[in-house]
Design an enzyme around this catalytic site. Structure first.
Site, short mmCIF file in Angstrom:
data_model
loop_
_atom_site.label_atom_id
_atom_site.label_comp_id
_atom_site.label_asym_id
_atom_site.label_seq_id
_atom_site.Cartn_x
_atom_site.Cartn_y
_atom_site.Cartn_z
N GLY A 177 -30.36 9.38 -25.89
CA GLY A 177 -31.54 8.59 -26.20
C GLY A 177 -31.27 7.66 -27.37
N CYS A 178 -32.10 6.64 -27.50
CA CYS A 178 -31.87 5.65 -28.55
C CYS A 178 -32.07 6.26 -29.93
CB CYS A 178 -32.76 4.44 -28.34
SG CYS A 178 -34.50 4.81 -28.05
#
Lengths: 354, 354, 354, 354
Positions: free
Chosen positions: C155-156
């Site tokens: 995920g970012c």
């Protein structure tokens, strides 16, 4: 002051060319109990205010004047929307003429003169006046402000952090670890003022996010002094300001560790009770998440309390418009107190959304 | 130049602290046939370029140098990313050392010296050089540029308007009323450069739209001179630039009245034929509407042709990135021509979207 | 794979209509060792990719296809730029055809299946595959990724927080209080994807700042699982994401309390040593303050370490482009590892500034 | 209506969930002569308005109701802030109950029913009512509005273009070529409404500029009908709308060719005389350049006249806030006229700058 139906407060503004100046003009031009009598700018002498600020065309007819021409002694109150150091050089003359003073700069925010001189890199020229000053956070110091002759209008960050932590650090409270408070704060670019500077250019600040002043920012000692006054004991605060690509708005995310003996406390209730009846501090319902635009161009400050997983980490989220509750609106609120006007006079604007 | 497989073009940049400078560095740092040898800034002497422009960390190791230290005579080509007037003061010395020059400022854009001196308020110091210069719009003057020693890189607005009108004003054409052309142009704020100025502050330029320079803008005579050269006759142009709250991007909406004798012309075809085979000028399919972001950070210029209701009003919509095809990318394209490199070398970046 | 000089990696993309999809296309279109063979979208079947994404005109000639037409089994690797749940429904078929898989969604990010099913509200359909997956953070798991058949692209937010804390929570470390870590994170709006939703409209998200997901966000368990794997012990993390009015960019401000026994540690050196030699993780010099624009459209992640007043509060500031190092760029970096390509192939773009 | 000191206008709003709805609420909540009695939304039935629009917390206590519950017949006036087609379906019932109607949609803007049905793709259900409607541009039709029962609130673009051209196309005027008028208009994104749509996402519309509707836009026939009514003869208009990355604001750049017989006319004076005494139309001094922020959140419309080089091309620059003078503010202005209130009641807000 005579009866309000007959008389208006005569207002002067020193240094009205910056953003807090134009915001004061916007608010005061619509204030029912104010007569704007003078605004000074040595540099813009003779220029109609509305030429510099076209939003004021049709609302403000004043021209900028030199301080000499402006005859500020005729005013009931003078706002200083100036760089740090100007108000303290003029305050004694105005007090002698029975003129009250509201300083939007930092000259009178810190009672600790050593801290002032360290952070603002100038000598304080009137410590005697300083000792009589009221710190202009009405929700905490309403009565003292009403009695004051000089009001130090708080910094924008301190308004959010002090109001966001006040219910937790009150004298008797042993609710949170007051030695390790964290305030992760985010401000719109107007907080940097109207001075021409490369980092605040649109092409630099837009589509970008950054921290600044992490190793030290002038608002940190101001917040700490206020919190210590409330707490009656030393307070430790890590303060990290960030710059957001928006014009107005301030968002403070405050982290406080709940003490073991306070784990059963209902913090939502603590905040609601503390600010019950306040017009300009709005404690949002449990579970809320505030947005800066909900207060854009209004004098409201909104607070939400979060406690993820009901653990020991309390998160206080605070929003305000940095130019209104964080500066000029709060200054007008202080003026209202100084002159016995309704505290919300001229400050009931609904926030602009979208 | 030796064979390309062995040799790189040695490049110097004068005045690399502004936006066209950093954009040149971004493009040249990734250019397969370039060796960056020097970049000058008297003010930033000794400062690593990557300290000023953190995007270049790990890509450009140069430090700013004074012009004296930089020894620009060692270069094959020098770009001037400077205020107007600097290039013409240094060009003769560089030519004497057999160094080619690409000027991103306006020193060599106007062949009409009177117009130059009127609009730029300075005397032209080397009219002899001026007469030899190629106007650096490769799609119109590819061969002349390849032969030149000095290239005048076009202004950002002129690139869009001249390329947007060229197919209509070619010598033999009697397609549109060339006496009443209108160019309603919109530019992102980076076009105003990196100088600190109040109107370009984020808090001034954001969430705002305005026109400027309506009574007269320096790019108007440049556009007119170029159009007249193409047309072989006088041309009349109303030019209104506007400022858009975005960092990069330029959008020109050009209005031309179709002459009665040309009402049957297929203008979509006129443009497609004119720019057939061009890498950097993209004529969009009939009915398209371009967006500036479709060229953000790329060297493409896109054109769409509209003719509402099939009437006599032709509308040409042109987009480019003002810092790339409107400035530094076009300068690199000109450099490629000067040195016989593939015209698209180092310029094949895909635009950044979103 | 044959020798690289002869052969290109054949790449398919499932679900290429969102922002991670177009960003993959931008990067892969310029990648020297890639042949794009198929991109699927049931909804956009038959539409040229460049019609939806005009920045790709002239760079990508593919049309969207249905998954059936696309024959993804012919690919060497397939990227899933899809909603959560799609990759796990197709992975077994692709593995059977000896196709490697990189999932940009969350299907394989959490080894704890209970946590996955709680946070993503779906059953996990292939726990056997899950156990073989490499978590695609190359700086921490380079060798495992190189051996994997399926990579879970992080995920970012986790990319910034895990890389920002990794040097502090390594197995043997007793540097900071790992029970009370705080990550105050800020993301540009593209992180919310391209789905039409009111809160992400320009008129809602612009000139505004807000927190979201404070009571619980899917990236929190992902970060905690990764940190615990590194630490070999439980970790406590408060995670507060915020939305910034910018398109791209992510900024994480991470707070860690230094343990008494570690007060003499040089944390700048800890980070510099930990990331020495990394191409895409750049530890900034002591005293630096990163900006998101310094990595805009590039695969770099930059870290700065601050310790105000040399006290016990450590602040780690991390920036990345959420669509590049936070998504598609990292996915390409993982692909490079999977196929023995240079890790930086196709990823050397300089960030776009301004 | 009784005497104003005793009575307030009872106001209902149909469809108050969009941007014109919330803006009506902002203005009416502060209006001294208004009592808000009902606001309808079938979808949000029972939801407090302030939950959807947090700026209204503390200012508006209403909940959304279904139309049935709302009992709109008790109102003095009902505003329709609805999609096109709703007002015409309900207007007859309200008129029968002696309720006045102000429609912010397009149902009653076009007297030419064929044009309405062509552009809005629906049958007109009450042509009889349509014939009695006043077009709500107070500066041109003040008296007719005061007598009307139904007011068609103008489109946002038409407000700027009709007011920008009215002084030039008045019946007797032979000032400009009325067959080839050009309006190059630019609007902030709030003009597109609050519906979830991909093109209006922040990540799509920010840092971007584009044209739209070039081949045909619904406001074009509305502008032309109004101009023809004023002119008493056919008018030709090219209208090109563009989208600006800002929330509020509209800027129209209007081009008109001066007729040979009018070359000596003082156009600045023409405009100043035409709008002398108007509160909400501000003709700027000669040489001015307006900015949209000078009217942000206010009901002012500002006009500047430019004539470059004193030639035959006249340029009229007009700014307004599309949600105020371009929609809800003008609707309130019309309400004031309908009920004999001071035309500026509740509309004297100073624009927000910065």
């Amino acid at each position: 002051m005579g009866t309000l139906s007959n008389t208006k407060v005569k207002v002067g503004i020193v240094g009205g060319t910056g953003y807090t100046g134009v915001e004061l003009l916007r608010l005061l031009a619509q204030h029912p109990h104010v007569e704007l009598v003078a605004i000074t700018s040595r540099k813009e002498d003779g220029v109609p205010v509305a030429d510099m600020y076209p939003n004021l065309r049709g609302h403000v007819d004043l021209k900028f004047q030199t301080p000499e021409q402006a005859n500020l002694e005729q005013c009931d109150v003078v706002f200083f929307a100036t760089p740090h150091g100007v108000a303290m050089s003029q305050v004694e003359r105005l007090l002698a003429a029975d003129v009250k003073v509201i300083d939007l700069a930092a000259d009178f925010r810190l009672q600790d003169i050593n801290a002032f001189e360290k952070w603002y890199k100038m000598e304080h020229s009137c410590p005697d006046v300083l000792r009589t000053v009221a710190y202009g956070l009405p929700e905490l110091h309403r009565e003292k402000i009403a009695q004051a002759k000089v009001v130090a209008n708080p910094g924008c960050y301190p308004t959010t952090v002090v109001l966001g932590l006040a219910p937790l650090v009150q004298a008797a409270n042993t609710l949170v670890d007051t030695q390790h408070l964290i305030a992760d704060c985010k401000s719109g670019v107007s907080g940097a003022g109207k001075g021409a500077s490369v980092p605040n250019l649109f092409a630099e600040a837009s589509d970008n996010f950054k921290a600044y002043g992490v190793s030290g920012h002038r608002h940190q000692p101001e917040i700490v002094e206020q919190l210590q006054n409330l707490h009656g004991a030393p307070v430790g605060l890590t303060f990290v300001p960030h710059l957001v690509p928006m014009i107005r708005g301030m968002f403070s995310t405050i982290y406080a560790r709940i003490l073991p003996e306070a784990l059963e406390v209902d913090f939502q209730q603590v905040f609601e009770q503390h600010y019950a009846g306040e017009t300009f501090v709005d404690v949002l319902p449990a579970g809320s998440l505030p947005e800066t635009r909900s207060v854009r161009a209004s004098n409201k400050l909104r607070i939400a309390i979060q406690r993820p997983g009901n653990g020991d980490q309390l998160i206080i989220l605070v929003v305000q418009d940095n130019l209104v509750k964080g500066a000029s609106g709060q200054a007008v609120q202080n003026m209202n107190l100084l002159f016995g006007l309704p505290e919300n006079a001229g400050l009931q604007h609904v926030a602009i959304l979208p």
